[in-house]
Motif scaffolding. Structure first.
Motif, PDB file in Angstrom:
ATOM      1  N   THR A 131       5.256  -9.100   0.057  1.00 45.19           N
ATOM      2  CA  THR A 131       4.589  -9.064   1.266  1.00 45.19           C
ATOM      3  C   THR A 131       5.097 -10.407   2.101  1.00 45.19           C
ATOM      4  O   THR A 131       5.432 -10.259   3.301  1.00 45.19           O
ATOM      5  CB  THR A 131       3.024  -8.734   1.205  1.00 45.19           C
ATOM      6  OG1 THR A 131       2.739  -7.784   0.328  1.00 45.19           O
ATOM      7  CG2 THR A 131       2.400  -8.861   2.550  1.00 45.19           C
ATOM      8  N   ASN A 132       4.985 -11.397   1.557  1.00 48.78           N
ATOM      9  CA  ASN A 132       5.404 -12.684   1.853  1.00 48.78           C
ATOM     10  C   ASN A 132       6.660 -12.736   2.555  1.00 48.78           C
ATOM     11  O   ASN A 132       7.169 -13.345   3.312  1.00 48.78           O
ATOM     12  CB  ASN A 132       5.115 -13.764   1.036  1.00 48.78           C
ATOM     13  CG  ASN A 132       3.699 -14.068   0.778  1.00 48.78           C
ATOM     14  OD1 ASN A 132       2.818 -13.745   1.871  1.00 48.78           O
ATOM     15  ND2 ASN A 132       3.257 -14.900  -0.060  1.00 48.78           N
ATOM     16  N   ASP A 167      -0.471  -7.597  -8.628  1.00 56.64           N
ATOM     17  CA  ASP A 167      -1.084  -8.334  -7.406  1.00 56.64           C
ATOM     18  C   ASP A 167       0.198  -9.578  -7.318  1.00 56.64           C
ATOM     19  O   ASP A 167       0.467  -9.894  -6.039  1.00 56.64           O
ATOM     20  CB  ASP A 167      -2.219  -8.932  -7.898  1.00 56.64           C
ATOM     21  CG  ASP A 167      -3.311  -8.020  -7.430  1.00 56.64           C
ATOM     22  OD1 ASP A 167      -3.118  -6.640  -7.330  1.00 56.64           O
ATOM     23  OD2 ASP A 167      -4.445  -8.107  -8.019  1.00 56.64           O
ATOM     24  N   LYS A 222       2.134  -9.627  -3.667  1.00 62.61           N
ATOM     25  CA  LYS A 222       2.018 -10.860  -2.801  1.00 62.61           C
ATOM     26  C   LYS A 222       3.312 -11.587  -2.538  1.00 62.61           C
ATOM     27  O   LYS A 222       3.551 -11.747  -1.416  1.00 62.61           O
ATOM     28  CB  LYS A 222       1.160 -11.796  -3.324  1.00 62.61           C
ATOM     29  CG  LYS A 222       0.861 -13.137  -2.700  1.00 62.61           C
ATOM     30  CD  LYS A 222      -0.079 -13.834  -3.236  1.00 62.61           C
ATOM     31  CE  LYS A 222      -0.368 -15.111  -2.233  1.00 62.61           C
ATOM     32  NZ  LYS A 222      -1.390 -16.178  -2.970  1.00 62.61           N
TER      33      LYS A 222
END
Length: 561
Positions: free
Chosen positions: A196-197, A189, A193
């Motif tokens: 993805t950012n 995770d 994250k």
């Protein structure tokens, strides 16, 4: 205009300023052509051999290496991705404009830019890779600004042409390897994250693995290691604890060139010489000046004319050091350098690299026991340094021959050989070369040897030998010999045949009005020693008599009266 000046550019006109503004805004170079000056349709092609293009800087350039150009149906109008052509530039009377925005292969732009020596804001960006999917946004932005600021009317939609649409990069990421690399246990995770950012698409999941697709504007992300950097950067270095990794450290074998380089440096430093370090590049003039041969490697894009070729010899570098020091009133010089030389070898792709050592002397030597005033360096000073180096390297069975090397003074130089293999040359540099180099009123003595060739002859293993407790006996001897006789060969012969001789030093050679024409006087210091007992007067006298008999019978020499 204020925005253009703030970017460090000079305002030219509203159209060119807009293209520059958009280039800085989107990091995408573009070009505006005077549409009325174009003859027919635009295409992108390779330059024809001998094709002429006058660029915006006013320089007429001949194209010959298949450079990429933007052309109409008659002529080339711009160097693709680098600089526009003068024939279609935007001027005050320009009415119709053709806008071009493109993605060019970075390698192609970089090659053309280096070969032609053209470095522009456009080439700087193109050769580093751009966002291929953002061209329509850029051209729409430029057209919008021209319409708004210059009062232009947009006459057509953009024409989008792909020769071959590039495939998106896919990078496999192993989470376990990532965690091992950064020294921190991050979860799926946390990593997901971060990625993805950064607009990195996570295409699919597998056990402990991800398949990633970077955005088109991140051309720097090509492999897993690049993703590691991004994760660490965004997670924060300060959040990764310091921890020394466990490693098994074993001592490796030292490279032989490194070992020999250090050994030779230490020997020459202990002899009183000063080390110099030079670049491996020298000017082209050195090739002709010192007759360095045809195996020289020339640099295609030298930083300057003084760094145009790779040196195959250390001679130019050390003589340039001598010259530069003399210009600064540093007159008494004794220097050396240990470095690699580079040359072409049988037309192979890689250069031949030889490790070499060079010594240069100029000016006056320091005071000695024999000479209380400073005496100018001579051939025998240099010979002493050479003999000391070879002795410390365990190379004793070599021969000296008169050198025919044009870089040296004839008769005051020698080639050092083992068998038929030439290891190097030493002696006085030819006065003509000294004059051409700008060295005035000074003799320069130079030696250069190929350490790579010498390796197989070296015996550098140290064997202990106890110091003899019996005294040495010193005798000086002056003899007259034929002027052309090589004294070194004679002293070797004497040492070989007379067992009690420990060392022979030549400390003076004289030829003048006080000796017979065609003759020279040679003064020698001879050290005698018996390792097992003290020498008697009778033994010393007999040994000196044997030496004189050998010199007379074999070398036609006479004791100087």
């Amino acid at each position: 205009k204020d925005r253009i000046r703030s970017m460090g550019l000079k305002p030219i006109n509203n159209i060119v300023d807009i293209t520059n503004f958009v280039m800085f805004e989107y990091n995408q170079p573009m070009h505006a052509f005077d549409f009325d000056k174009l003859q027919g349709n635009i295409s992108i092609r390779a330059a024809k051999p001998g094709e002429i293009l006058t660029t915006l800087d006013g320089i007429e350039r001949e194209l010959k290496n298949n450079e990429l150009v933007i052309a109409d149906e008659v002529k080339a109008t711009a160097l693709a991705g680098i600089i526009g052509g003068k024939s279609t530039q935007i001027e005050n009377n320009t009415k119709n404009i053709f806008l071009e925005v493109a993605y060019f292969t970075p390698d192609n732009i970089r090659k053309t830019s280096r070969e032609l020596g053209i470095f522009t804001d456009s080439s700087y960006r193109n050769e580093r890779g751009l966002d291929i999917e953002n061209l329509d946004v850029v051209i729409d932005r430029a057209a919008s600004l021209i319409s708004e600021i210059a009062g232009g009317e947009i006459l057509s939609e953009a024409i989008d042409r792909y020769i071959e649409k590039p495939e998106k990069v896919e990078i496999s990421l192993d989470l376990q390897k990532l965690n091992k690399f950064i020294g921190k246990e991050l979860s799926y995770d946390e990593v997901g994250k971060i990625l993805t950012n950064l607009d990195i698409t996570i295409k699919s999941y597998a056990e402990a693995k991800m398949v990633l697709t970077p955005p088109s504007y991140r051309g720097d992300l090509q492999r897993a290691a690049d993703i590691y950097e991004e994760v660490i950067r965004m997670y924060g270095f300060e959040n990764i604890e310091d921890k020394i990794p466990e490693a098994s450290i074993e001592s490796g074998k030292e490279n032989i060139n490194f070992t020999i380089s250090n050994l030779v440096r230490n020997i020459l430093k202990e002899s009183g010489l000063n080390e110099v370090i030079n670049y491996s590049f020298i000017p082209k003039e050195a090739k002709e000046l010192f007759n360095l041969g045809d195996d020289i490697i020339e640099i295609k894009n030298p930083l300057s004319e003084d760094m145009a070729i790779m040196r195959s010899s250390l001679i130019y570098s050390l003589l340039a050091n001598i010259r530069d020091n003399l210009y600064r009133n540093q007159n008494d010089l004794k220097i050396f350098e240990v470095a690699k030389s580079f040359s072409n070898f049988n037309n192979e792709t890689l250069a031949k690299e030889d490790l070499k050592v060079a010594i240069a002397l100029s000016g006056k030597a320091e005071k000695t026991l024999w000479f209380q005033a400073k005496e100018g360096y001579n051939f025998f000073n240099l010979k002493g340094y050479v003999e000391n180096l070879f002795e410390k390297l365990g190379i004793n069975k070599y021969s000296l021959e008169r050198s025919k090397n044009n870089n040296f003074h004839p008769g005051v130089s020698a080639d050092l050989k083992i068998g038929e293999e030439l290891l190097g040359t030493f002696g006085e540099i030819h006065p003509v070369l000294i004059e051409k180099l700008g060295i005035k009123r000074e003799k320069v003595f130079f030696a250069e040897f190929n350490l790579t060739k010498m390796l197989k002859y070296m015996k550098i293993k140290v064997n202990y030998e106890s110091v003899s407790k019996y005294p040495e006996v010193l005798r000086d001897l002056a003899v007259t010999l034929d002027k052309n006789l090589l004294v070194g060969e004679m002293t070797k012969d004497i040492k070989k045949k007379i067992n009690l001789i420990e060392k022979i030093d030549i400390f003076d050679v004289y030829s003048g009005d006080k000796v017979e024409s065609g003759k020279k006087s040679v003064a020698m210091s001879i050290v005698l020693r018996d390792k097992f007992k003290t020498l008697t007067d009778e033994e010393i006298d007999k040994t000196m008599k044997d030496i004189l008999t050998l010199i007379k019978d074999k070398y036609n020499g006479e004791i100087r009266q």
